[in-house]
Scaffold this active site. Structure first.
Site, PDB file in Angstrom:
ATOM      1  CD  GLU A 182     -28.990  38.329  49.440  1.00  0.00           C
ATOM      2  OE1 GLU A 182     -29.821  37.445  49.706  1.00  0.00           O
ATOM      3  OE2 GLU A 182     -27.854  38.348  49.918  1.00  0.00           O
ATOM      4  CE  LYS A 245     -30.658  35.391  52.555  1.00  0.00           C
ATOM      5  NZ  LYS A 245     -29.358  35.889  52.154  1.00  0.00           N
ATOM      6  CD  GLU A 294     -29.234  30.413  54.820  1.00  0.00           C
ATOM      7  OE1 GLU A 294     -29.627  31.214  53.956  1.00  0.00           O
ATOM      8  OE2 GLU A 294     -28.486  30.731  55.755  1.00  0.00           O
TER       9      GLU A 294
HETATM   10  O1  LIG Z   1     -22.842  37.501  53.866  1.00  0.00           O
HETATM   11  C1  LIG Z   1     -22.507  37.534  55.065  1.00  0.00           C
HETATM   12  O2  LIG Z   1     -21.478  38.077  55.455  1.00  0.00           O
HETATM   13  C2  LIG Z   1     -23.399  36.908  56.100  1.00  0.00           C
HETATM   14  C3  LIG Z   1     -22.997  36.882  57.419  1.00  0.00           C
HETATM   15  C4  LIG Z   1     -23.812  36.339  58.399  1.00  0.00           C
HETATM   16  C5  LIG Z   1     -25.041  35.835  58.068  1.00  0.00           C
HETATM   17  C6  LIG Z   1     -25.451  35.863  56.728  1.00  0.00           C
HETATM   18  C7  LIG Z   1     -24.641  36.375  55.766  1.00  0.00           C
HETATM   19  N1  LIG Z   1     -25.018  36.436  54.446  1.00  0.00           N
HETATM   20  C8  LIG Z   1     -26.295  36.112  53.965  1.00  0.00           C
HETATM   21  C9  LIG Z   1     -26.177  35.281  52.772  1.00  0.00           C
HETATM   22  O3  LIG Z   1     -26.233  34.110  52.940  1.00  0.00           O
HETATM   23  C10 LIG Z   1     -25.901  35.920  51.433  1.00  0.00           C
HETATM   24  O4  LIG Z   1     -26.332  37.243  51.449  1.00  0.00           O
HETATM   25  C11 LIG Z   1     -26.539  35.238  50.230  1.00  0.00           C
HETATM   26  O5  LIG Z   1     -26.476  33.867  50.264  1.00  0.00           O
HETATM   27  C12 LIG Z   1     -25.858  35.750  48.943  1.00  0.00           C
HETATM   28  O6  LIG Z   1     -24.479  35.462  49.021  1.00  0.00           O
HETATM   29  P1  LIG Z   1     -23.433  36.129  48.017  1.00  0.00           P
HETATM   30  O7  LIG Z   1     -23.857  35.814  46.613  1.00  0.00           O
HETATM   31  O8  LIG Z   1     -22.128  35.497  48.322  1.00  0.00           O
HETATM   32  O9  LIG Z   1     -23.452  37.599  48.260  1.00  0.00           O
END
Ligand SMILES: O=C(O)c1ccccc1NCC(=O)[C@H](O)[C@H](O)COP(=O)(O)O
Length: 399
Positions: A182, A245, A294
């Site tokens: 990402e 995204k 999702e």
């Molecule tokens: O990440 C957040 O704070 C968030 C808040 C509200 C809606 C979506 C959010 N995130 C999107 C995601 O799900 C993540 O960017 C993605 O799964 C990657 O997660 P990570 O590896 O923990 O950065």
């Protein structure tokens, strides 16, 4: 016999609504027939016994009546009623996120919604806040980029790349879950993740590190992302297929994403009804886009397993309502009957959020995922290419 009357005339627009046939019946005079675009050019009002409203709309469409304040108010009432019914459908499917802030009934409305409680008028969590904002943002963006112009641009857009195929191949090649890496500068839960954020440099490093696909945050307000990042990564010659995204609440966004270089889009079950997911899936297929649907909990998983044609299901380990991250969510949702159905349908499950170590990857892989979506743990590294090797405990690049 139903009278069909176009309602998009003299500047009056019923916004796009995706509501079920039973809802059409229930609302009495509104039925929505969607064209390929998914937009209300074909929106029609039908009425068993034509109401004043349909008669006026008919007159207006024939140019025999100019728009009057009362017609406008009746349209406002209809629009408001459709919103209310849509909310009811969402609630009946266990969707807690309200798509719009509650609003008072327009003047002159008398009907069943009069007495119903609408709840607090401030968002109850971050996902609801983002969704409400997105609704307004999309309305503004639509004024700058008409659907007609987007459709033309889509006709001339280069073909999309095979997002699902890339994940399957990476899984076969490495023996690990295929990586969707990402490109994310910030998030509501973590704030700024990387100060000197160069989306193209990060994307190229991810590709060198062995990512199968990339996920590019396009939301500006909450993630400091943008569609320009998607475009820039695509134009820079990165070969990995790209996931847009976004928080999709309107089909217009799908066309827009396609014109900006997306190969896949995210659909979040927590904010979309079953019928909306079904419709958006079909639209994506038509435009050559893959979809990552999702889910966060058992209920959402049950809902999406009932929708035909889903190839990729993401299990988010982060509660988008409380921000709590728990990777055992992936395991929990893949146990029992749901897991059995997923294997039977040969769906690819993507484990999302909170993955930091080789043990985390091994844990979700043992639970049954064939792909993972990872942001924070790799984007924060000085060298995101090395970050990927660290995450898997091994170099997974092609070389
Ligand atoms: O990440 C957040 O704070 C968030 C808040 C509200 C809606 C979506 C959010 N995130 C999107 C995601 O799900 C993540 O960017 C993605 O799964 C990657 O997660 P990570 O590896 O923990 O950065």
């Amino acid at each position: 016999m139903d009278a069909l009357v176009p309602v998009q005339s003299a500047g009056h627009r019923l916004p796009l609504r995706l509501i079920s046939p039973s809802l059409y019946r229930c609302i009495g005079s509104v039925s929505i027939k969607r064209s390929f675009s998914g937009f209300p050019m074909d929106t029609r009002i039908s009425s068993r016994a034509p109401s004043q409203f349909t008669i006026r709309a008919q007159q207006e469409s024939l140019g025999v009546a100019s728009s009057s304040p009362s017609l406008e108010n009746e349209l406002r009432i209809k629009e408001w009623e459709v919103d209310m019914y849509q909310n009811e459908v969402a609630v009946s499917q266990g969707i807690r996120i309200r798509r719009k802030p509650p609003s008072k009934a327009p003047l002159g409305y008398t009907g069943p919604f009069d007495l119903r409680l609408q709840g607090a008028d401030s968002p109850s969590n971050i996902l609801e806040e983002i969704t409400w904002y997105k609704d307004q943002e999309v309305s503004k963006m639509k004024e700058l980029n008409s659907l007609e112009a987007l459709k033309k641009a889509v006709e001339n857009a280069p073909p999309t790349r095979d997002f699902v195929g890339a994940l399957r191949m990476a899984h076969q090649r490495t023996g690990f879950p295929g990586l969707i890496a990402e490109v994310k500068k910030a998030s509501p839960s973590r704030g700024i993740l990387k100060e000197n954020f160069d989306p193209v440099e990060i994307a190229q490093a991810y590709e060198r590190g062995g990512a199968a696909c990339l996920s590019v945050l396009t939301d500006q307000k909450y993630f400091k992302g943008g569609f320009e990042n998607l475009e820039a990564i695509r134009s820079a010659g990165v070969k990995c297929p790209l996931l847009c995204k976004e928080f999709v609440v309107d089909p217009w966004q799908i066309y827009y994403a396609r014109t900006k270089g997306a190969d896949a889009v995210l659909l979040i079950a927590a904010i979309l009804t079953d019928l909306e997911i079904t419709y958006l899936l079909k639209l994506c297929k038509k435009l050559g886009l893959a979809t990552l649907v999702e889910v966060h909990d058992e209920r959402e998983m049950g809902r999406v397993l009932g929708v035909e044609g889903i190839e990729l299901v993401g299990i988010n380990n982060r509660s988008l309502e409380t921000f709590k991250v728990d990777i055992s969510n992936t395991k929990k949702l893949l146990e029992g009957e749901h897991g059995r159905q997923i294997r039977e349908k040969d769906m690819i499950v993507v484990g999302e959020s909170g993955l930091f170590t080789p043990d985390d990857i091994a844990y979700v892989q043992a639970a049954g995922v064939k792909a993972v979506l990872v942001g924070e743990s790799i984007v924060k590294q000085n060298d995101p290419e090395k970050g990927i090797a660290g995450l898997f405990g091994k170099n997974i690049s092609h070389t």
